[in-house]
Design a protein around this motif. Structure first.
Motif, PDB file in Angstrom:
ATOM      1  N   THR A 160      15.464  40.850  46.824  1.00  0.00           N
ATOM      2  CA  THR A 160      15.411  41.143  45.394  1.00  0.00           C
ATOM      3  C   THR A 160      15.622  42.630  45.180  1.00  0.00           C
ATOM      4  N   ILE A 161      16.275  42.959  44.075  1.00  0.00           N
ATOM      5  CA  ILE A 161      16.522  44.356  43.729  1.00  0.00           C
ATOM      6  C   ILE A 161      16.292  44.514  42.228  1.00  0.00           C
ATOM      7  N   ASN A 162      15.531  45.532  41.853  1.00  0.00           N
ATOM      8  CA  ASN A 162      15.256  45.810  40.455  1.00  0.00           C
ATOM      9  C   ASN A 162      15.113  47.316  40.264  1.00  0.00           C
ATOM     10  N   VAL A 163      14.635  47.703  39.105  1.00  0.00           N
ATOM     11  CA  VAL A 163      14.532  49.124  38.771  1.00  0.00           C
ATOM     12  C   VAL A 163      13.284  49.714  39.413  1.00  0.00           C
ATOM     13  N   SER A 164      13.417  50.938  39.907  1.00  0.00           N
ATOM     14  CA  SER A 164      12.302  51.619  40.534  1.00  0.00           C
ATOM     15  C   SER A 164      11.265  52.051  39.499  1.00  0.00           C
ATOM     16  N   THR A 165      10.132  52.522  39.992  1.00  0.00           N
ATOM     17  CA  THR A 165       9.061  52.949  39.084  1.00  0.00           C
ATOM     18  C   THR A 165       9.442  54.186  38.285  1.00  0.00           C
ATOM     19  N   ASP A 166      10.327  55.020  38.828  1.00  0.00           N
ATOM     20  CA  ASP A 166      10.741  56.211  38.093  1.00  0.00           C
ATOM     21  C   ASP A 166      11.872  55.934  37.108  1.00  0.00           C
ATOM     22  N   MET A 167      12.341  54.658  37.045  1.00  0.00           N
ATOM     23  CA  MET A 167      13.387  54.227  36.111  1.00  0.00           C
ATOM     24  C   MET A 167      14.723  54.941  36.340  1.00  0.00           C
ATOM     25  N   ARG A 168      14.907  55.551  37.497  1.00  0.00           N
ATOM     26  CA  ARG A 168      16.160  56.245  37.809  1.00  0.00           C
ATOM     27  C   ARG A 168      16.841  55.709  39.051  1.00  0.00           C
ATOM     28  N   HIS A 169      16.128  54.940  39.849  1.00  0.00           N
ATOM     29  CA  HIS A 169      16.673  54.422  41.091  1.00  0.00           C
ATOM     30  C   HIS A 169      16.384  52.918  41.197  1.00  0.00           C
ATOM     31  N   HIS A 170      16.616  52.371  42.382  1.00  0.00           N
ATOM     32  CA  HIS A 170      16.400  50.949  42.616  1.00  0.00           C
ATOM     33  C   HIS A 170      15.162  50.740  43.483  1.00  0.00           C
ATOM     34  N   ARG A 171      14.673  49.522  43.430  1.00  0.00           N
ATOM     35  CA  ARG A 171      13.569  49.078  44.278  1.00  0.00           C
ATOM     36  C   ARG A 171      13.992  47.782  44.951  1.00  0.00           C
ATOM     37  N   VAL A 172      13.977  47.760  46.275  1.00  0.00           N
ATOM     38  CA  VAL A 172      14.446  46.609  47.055  1.00  0.00           C
ATOM     39  C   VAL A 172      13.254  45.972  47.765  1.00  0.00           C
ATOM     40  N   ARG A 173      13.203  44.642  47.709  1.00  0.00           N
ATOM     41  CA  ARG A 173      12.151  43.898  48.409  1.00  0.00           C
ATOM     42  C   ARG A 173      12.801  42.900  49.348  1.00  0.00           C
ATOM     43  N   LEU A 174      12.425  42.934  50.618  1.00  0.00           N
ATOM     44  CA  LEU A 174      12.935  42.026  51.640  1.00  0.00           C
ATOM     45  C   LEU A 174      11.774  41.239  52.229  1.00  0.00           C
ATOM     46  N   VAL A 175      12.036  39.968  52.514  1.00  0.00           N
ATOM     47  CA  VAL A 175      11.019  39.102  53.107  1.00  0.00           C
ATOM     48  C   VAL A 175      11.607  38.497  54.379  1.00  0.00           C
ATOM     49  N   PHE A 176      10.882  38.635  55.488  1.00  0.00           N
ATOM     50  CA  PHE A 176      11.284  38.095  56.786  1.00  0.00           C
ATOM     51  C   PHE A 176      10.226  37.091  57.254  1.00  0.00           C
ATOM     52  N   GLN A 177      10.690  35.992  57.849  1.00  0.00           N
ATOM     53  CA  GLN A 177       9.791  34.962  58.348  1.00  0.00           C
ATOM     54  C   GLN A 177      10.204  34.538  59.751  1.00  0.00           C
ATOM     55  N   ASP A 178       9.264  33.895  60.440  1.00  0.00           N
ATOM     56  CA  ASP A 178       9.528  33.459  61.813  1.00  0.00           C
ATOM     57  C   ASP A 178      10.374  32.193  61.870  1.00  0.00           C
ATOM     58  N   SER A 179      10.376  31.397  60.822  1.00  0.00           N
ATOM     59  CA  SER A 179      11.123  30.131  60.797  1.00  0.00           C
ATOM     60  C   SER A 179      11.935  30.068  59.511  1.00  0.00           C
ATOM     61  N   PRO A 180      13.067  29.385  59.529  1.00  0.00           N
ATOM     62  CA  PRO A 180      13.899  29.298  58.325  1.00  0.00           C
ATOM     63  C   PRO A 180      13.241  28.456  57.243  1.00  0.00           C
ATOM     64  N   VAL A 181      13.651  28.710  56.005  1.00  0.00           N
ATOM     65  CA  VAL A 181      13.122  27.988  54.847  1.00  0.00           C
ATOM     66  C   VAL A 181      14.056  26.838  54.520  1.00  0.00           C
TER      67      VAL A 181
END
Length: 232
Positions: free
Chosen positions: A173-194
């Motif tokens: 997921t990617i959205n606006v950063s807290t400073d409203m000037r950059h991006h914020r990226v969230r990555l999720v990793f797991q041991d087994s596929p979904v």
């Protein structure tokens, strides 16, 4: 009258050819051009016409298996479009590394690289199962980075990340950063596929948050800037 005679002559000629073909089915019909001719013709086709060209005959398909064909095609079309990060789903993280780079600002930035192995789509048809490249061109089709891509995230400062090598990448997921000037990226990793249609459980995986993010790029293995040899 001349038009009718010409039509009758063409019809008679076709009947003779059809009769000869029925009498000698093993006899080759048409011209057999050398592979050099097809290699020369392949120098003028567009990248999107590669499949059509390979379906002309067996020698045309053999030309598309050579290194010379792909080298010439790449030199004529060096600009390759990039892919959006939204195409990453259930990918295996093969490798991860980060390095310090020179940014537009006075202080340097950090580049986080995630190398993924995308899961190939499941094909139900076996129509191309028996079509194999010629033995002399096996080295051309040997590609350890097949179906791989590189997720490149550039941040303004260094961020400590947990070990994610060998885990399954399930969410981006990617959205606006807290400073409203950059991006914020969230990555999720797991041991087994979904499984298909199910959302990943965050409590069972490793969550990585990068903030603030300067840029995000996704490079396929065929991209000119894809790092084939790790030197970082």
């Amino acid at each position: 009258m001349d038009a009718k005679e010409s039509t009758n002559e063409r019809t008679a000629s076709r009947k003779k050819k059809s009769k000869r073909h029925k009498e000698n089915p093993d006899e080759a019909v048409g011209e057999d051009y050398p592979i050099d001719i097809w290699l020369l013709l392949a120098s003028y086709i567009r990248p999107e016409d590669t499949v059509k060209f390979s379906l002309i005959c067996k020698k045309a398909w053999t030309v598309t298996c050579t290194a010379a064909f792909w080298t010439r095609l790449y030199r004529r079309n060096p600009a390759v479009p990039e892919t959006t990060p939204s195409t990453l789903k259930n990918s295996n993280c093969l490798l991860f590394w980060c390095r310090k780079i020179e940014g537009n600002r006075r202080e340097p930035m950090w580049e986080f690289n995630f190398k993924f192995k995308k899961q190939p789509p499941r094909l139900k048809s076996n129509c191309c199962k028996g079509l194999q490249p010629p033995v002399q061109y096996e080295d051309v089709h040997t590609n350890p980075d097949q179906d791989c891509c590189l997720l490149q995230i550039t941040t303004l400062n260094f961020i400590f990340l947990p070990v994610v090598m060998g885990m399954i990448f399930t969410l981006f997921t990617i959205n606006v950063s807290t400073d409203m000037r950059h991006h914020r990226v969230r990555l999720v990793f797991q041991d087994s596929p979904v499984r298909n249609g199910k959302k990943p459980r965050l409590d069972q995986g490793v969550q990585v948050i990068l903030d603030p993010v300067h840029s995000v790029r996704l490079l396929d293995w065929w991209h000119p800037q894809y790092p084939f040899s790790l030197k970082a």
